[in-house]
Motif scaffolding. Structure first.
Motif, PDB file in Angstrom:
ATOM      1  N   TYR A   1       0.932  -1.245   0.142  1.00  0.00           N
ATOM      2  CA  TYR A   1       0.118   0.203   0.008  1.00  0.00           C
ATOM      3  C   TYR A   1       0.842   1.282   0.045  1.00  0.00           C
ATOM      4  N   GLY A   2       0.218   2.307  -0.799  1.00  0.00           N
ATOM      5  CA  GLY A   2       1.249   3.593  -0.519  1.00  0.00           C
ATOM      6  C   GLY A   2       0.699   4.856  -1.265  1.00  0.00           C
ATOM      7  N   THR A   3       1.305   5.902  -1.083  1.00  0.00           N
ATOM      8  CA  THR A   3       0.639   6.998  -2.109  1.00  0.00           C
ATOM      9  C   THR A   3       1.317   7.074  -3.311  1.00  0.00           C
ATOM     10  N   TYR A   4       2.745   7.032  -3.468  1.00  0.00           N
ATOM     11  CA  TYR A   4       3.336   7.076  -4.500  1.00  0.00           C
ATOM     12  C   TYR A   4       3.079   8.128  -5.323  1.00  0.00           C
TER      13      TYR A   4
ATOM     14  N   GLY B   1      12.715   5.367  -4.923  1.00  0.00           N
ATOM     15  CA  GLY B   1      12.557   4.737  -3.641  1.00  0.00           C
ATOM     16  C   GLY B   1      11.349   3.862  -3.768  1.00  0.00           C
ATOM     17  N   HIS B   2      10.306   4.433  -4.519  1.00  0.00           N
ATOM     18  CA  HIS B   2       9.025   3.785  -4.652  1.00  0.00           C
ATOM     19  C   HIS B   2       9.300   2.388  -5.646  1.00  0.00           C
TER      20      HIS B   2
ATOM     21  N   MET C   1      10.882  -0.547  -3.863  1.00  0.00           N
ATOM     22  CA  MET C   1      10.026  -1.143  -2.963  1.00  0.00           C
ATOM     23  C   MET C   1       9.013  -1.957  -3.887  1.00  0.00           C
TER      24      MET C   1
ATOM     25  N   SER D   1      -3.210   4.871  -2.482  1.00  0.00           N
ATOM     26  CA  SER D   1      -4.088   5.637  -1.862  1.00  0.00           C
ATOM     27  C   SER D   1      -4.813   6.752  -2.440  1.00  0.00           C
TER      28      SER D   1
ATOM     29  N   PHE E   1      -8.572   9.573   0.750  1.00  0.00           N
ATOM     30  CA  PHE E   1      -7.928   8.952   1.961  1.00  0.00           C
ATOM     31  C   PHE E   1      -6.622   9.783   2.505  1.00  0.00           C
TER      32      PHE E   1
ATOM     33  N   GLU F   1      -6.450   2.425  -2.256  1.00  0.00           N
ATOM     34  CA  GLU F   1      -6.767   2.444  -0.743  1.00  0.00           C
ATOM     35  C   GLU F   1      -7.508   3.466  -0.351  1.00  0.00           C
TER      36      GLU F   1
ATOM     37  N   TRP G   1      -8.310   2.882   6.464  1.00  0.00           N
ATOM     38  CA  TRP G   1      -7.240   2.291   6.920  1.00  0.00           C
ATOM     39  C   TRP G   1      -7.577   0.636   7.155  1.00  0.00           C
TER      40      TRP G   1
ATOM     41  N   ILE H   1       5.512  -3.912   3.247  1.00  0.00           N
ATOM     42  CA  ILE H   1       5.612  -2.384   3.167  1.00  0.00           C
ATOM     43  C   ILE H   1       6.658  -1.748   3.716  1.00  0.00           C
ATOM     44  N   GLY H   2       7.175  -0.607   3.668  1.00  0.00           N
ATOM     45  CA  GLY H   2       8.518   0.082   4.345  1.00  0.00           C
ATOM     46  C   GLY H   2       8.590  -0.144   5.591  1.00  0.00           C
TER      47      GLY H   2
ATOM     48  N   TRP I   1       6.887   1.731   8.529  1.00  0.00           N
ATOM     49  CA  TRP I   1       5.579   1.278   9.210  1.00  0.00           C
ATOM     50  C   TRP I   1       5.711   0.049  10.249  1.00  0.00           C
TER      51      TRP I   1
ATOM     52  N   THR J   1      14.560   3.274   0.849  1.00  0.00           N
ATOM     53  CA  THR J   1      15.731   3.578  -0.049  1.00  0.00           C
ATOM     54  C   THR J   1      16.140   4.905   0.638  1.00  0.00           C
TER      55      THR J   1
END
Ligand code: C2G
Length: 130
Positions: free
Chosen positions: A7-10, A16-17, A20, A36, A40, A72, A75, A92-93, A96, A115
């Motif tokens: 899950y993520g905003t990206y 870094g994305h 992952m 996301s 959200f 997403e 939560w 996930i990174g 979290w 990263t």
């Protein structure tokens, strides 16, 4: 088929994305990414995105490691998603670390190191200085 979800905003997609998503895919055969939604991000994470959710989703979907993109929007949806998509691994990174251990009841939970030296916030800050 071993299914992985993350899950993520990206926002402002960066290496870094990419790292992952590459490493997430290495944990299985099929990678689902929950991007996301703008609602959200704003209402739940207090994040204002530069790129709107449909475009962030299109960019993530175009990444060769990604097999499916969903949105997403809460939560709480992680538990439902893991069951609905028959997911084996949640990843996930490590920013979290521990936050999603409740999912261990449903699937493997993996936190991967981030990263170093890159983030969307950093990109925005640097651009402001120019
Ligand atoms: N990431 C990374 N290295 C960075 C930046 C981000 O590995 N330098 C990882 C994050 O750890 C996360 C993914 O890339 O796994 C997406 O990062 P963000 O878009 O910042 O996602 P975030 O806002 O943390 O949203 O419900 C979970 C949230 O939606 C996660």
């Amino acid at each position: 088929m071993k299914k992985v979800i993350t899950y993520g905003t990206y926002d402002l997609f960066h290496v870094g994305h990419l790292n992952m998503l590459k490493r997430a895919k290495e944990l299985g055969d099929y990678l689902i990414v929950a991007v996301s939604s703008d609602r959200f991000n704003w209402e739940e994470k207090g994040k204002k995105c530069f790129v709107k959710d449909v475009d962030r989703a299109a960019i993530v979907e175009a990444i060769k490691y990604v097999d499916e993109v969903i949105f997403e929007d809460s939560w709480e949806q992680k538990k439902e998603d893991v069951v609905k998509y028959d997911v084996d691994v949640f990843v996930i990174g490590d920013d979290w670390e521990g936050e999603f251990d409740f999912l261990k009841e449903f699937c493997e939970v993996v936190y991967l190191s981030r990263t170093e030296g890159i983030s969307t916030t950093q990109i925005k800050e640097e651009l402001k200085k120019q």
